[in-house]
Design an enzyme around this catalytic site. Structure first.
Site, short mmCIF file in Angstrom:
data_model
loop_
_atom_site.label_atom_id
_atom_site.label_comp_id
_atom_site.label_asym_id
_atom_site.label_seq_id
_atom_site.Cartn_x
_atom_site.Cartn_y
_atom_site.Cartn_z
N TYR A 301 0.76 -1.33 -0.04
CA TYR A 301 0.04 0.05 0.13
C TYR A 301 0.81 1.43 -0.13
O TYR A 301 1.86 1.11 0.60
CB TYR A 301 -0.76 -0.13 1.17
N GLU A 375 -15.11 -3.49 25.36
CA GLU A 375 -16.38 -3.28 24.33
C GLU A 375 -17.25 -2.38 24.77
O GLU A 375 -17.98 -1.93 23.62
CB GLU A 375 -17.16 -4.77 24.49
#
Ligand SMILES: [Zn+2]
Ligand SMILES: [Zn+2]
Length: 396
Positions: A301, A375
């Site tokens: 990339y 989370e």
């Protein structure tokens, strides 16, 4: 007020988003094989009343959420869906059920978070002008990069987004915070494969052999010259060889040695020059010692540059959403991301969602077998990006 409404929706759907994340975490799929993941994404989007386009660049899923005056402007949001070839070492209820494959880079979180964003945007779509294009892409972790394939298949056309925003987990930043950086943020990455071919023989009779192990060692040391003496000290760049294999033994000189590594740069001109110098020097050292060096380069990339104006705008949106005290600056990194491909096409910004929680022992870095997230990051990730997209449609 719309901001409050979005915050409330993000909290209300947090449980569902955590459930999505855990489902994806338990069922990870490798790059370009995200078949069940894509099916899960498309099913969810349809449940939200949306019409996803499936099978873009293989397993990619794209959906357009149209607000009022849908043609006014479009903003794109991107998530990646692939997992890594790592055996998970966590003992959690949502541990990977797929041996040797793990969501160790948080792409399960990115996918679940963007699904949450989709649900929120679908619910408030009569409250903003313009459209939001959601991109669920395959293969971030593996060349040529799912982003480049999605672009080839026209994901940035019809309608063409005025900006694209990427979100990635960050285990160095505490959950509840997000990080931004204007300008250059991540490096280009090319894989280098060298094969040093000598002549094998008895370990006790080196005069009858051409020892590729010693020659490969010289090449590894010598190539650091390219980084320390040829590259400008003002330009960060790195060359690391993490793999070396020789099939000899204590008393056997092998015929050849294979070396593999990564070359990182923040400048396309230097990237090209550096690769040329690496090739020339590796071949030169091998030849001067009577061996041969074959070189193969897998181009990865390009560098990732965050558009400064866009980054400032979405940072402001984050400050509104989370408070200034929960927005931090990011440092330049020589990691790489295929989101970079989007940044070379349209104004782009890649920001980080904090996922660290030291009191819960959640500190492992991405790409490790013990990586996990707090989370509670999913309380804010989905709503925050919905708010960023809407603000971008309103302001620019
Ligand atoms: Zn990764
Ligand atoms: Zn990643």
């Amino acid at each position: 007020m719309l901001l409050e409404e979005i915050k409330n929706l993000s909290l209300r759907y947090a449980q569902e988003n955590v459930a999505s994340r855990r489902h994806l975490h338990s069922n990870p799929e490798l790059s370009y094989q995200e078949y069940n993941t894509a099916k899960f994404v498309a099913t969810k989007l349809k449940d939200f009343g949306l019409t996803p386009v499936e099978g873009v660049a293989g397993t990619g899923v794209v959906v357009l959420i149209e607000g009022k005056n849908p043609n006014k402007k479009t903003v794109a949001l991107r998530a990646d869906m692939d997992a890594l070839p790592i055996q998970e070492a966590n003992s959690v209820s949502y541990k990977s059920q797929n041996p040797g494959v793990m969501h160790a880079c948080g792409h399960d979180v990115h996918t679940a978070s963007l699904l949450g964003t989709a649900k929120i945007l679908a619910e408030v779509k009569n409250k903003f002008d313009g459209s939001v294009k959601l991109i669920f892409q395959p293969g971030e972790e593996k060349n040529p990069g799912g982003a480049s394939l999605m672009i080839k298949e026209g994901v940035l056309d019809k309608p063409k987004p005025g900006a694209i925003i990427g979100q990635h987990v960050m285990p160095l930043v505490p959950a509840g915070k997000v990080g931004f950086r204007e300008g250059m943020y991540m490096a280009s990455s090319d894989e280098i494969y060298l094969t040093v071919i000598g002549k094998g023989g008895h370990g006790a009779a080196p005069e009858l052999a051409i020892d590729p192990v010693v020659i490969a060692s010289h090449i590894i040391i010598g190539l650091q010259q390219v980084i320390s003496r040829n590259a400008s000290p003002k330009q960060p760049t790195v060359l690391t060889f993490g793999k070396i294999s020789a099939e000899g033994a204590t008393n056997i000189i092998p015929n050849e040695v294979r070396i593999a590594g990564t070359f990182r740069a923040l400048n396309e001109q230097w990237r090209k020059e550096g690769l040329e110098k690496i090739e020339k020097m590796a071949k030169g050292i091998a030849e001067s010692m009577g061996a041969k060096c074959e070189i193969e380069i897998s181009h990865g990339y390009p560098y990732l540059e965050n558009n400064p104006e866009l980054t400032r705008r979405i940072r402001r949106a984050a400050e509104e959403y989370l408070g200034k005290e929960n927005v931090v600056d990011l440092e330049l990194t020589l990691g790489s991301e295929d989101f970079a491909y989007y940044s070379h096409q349209i104004p782009a910004s890649f920001y980080r969602l904090g996922t660290r929680n030291e009191s819960k022992g959640i500190t492992s870095y991405v790409h490790t077998p013990t990586f996990d997230i707090d989370e509670s990051a999913l309380n804010i990730g989905p709503g925050l990006r919905a708010w960023m997209a809407i603000k971008e449609l309103m302001e620019s």
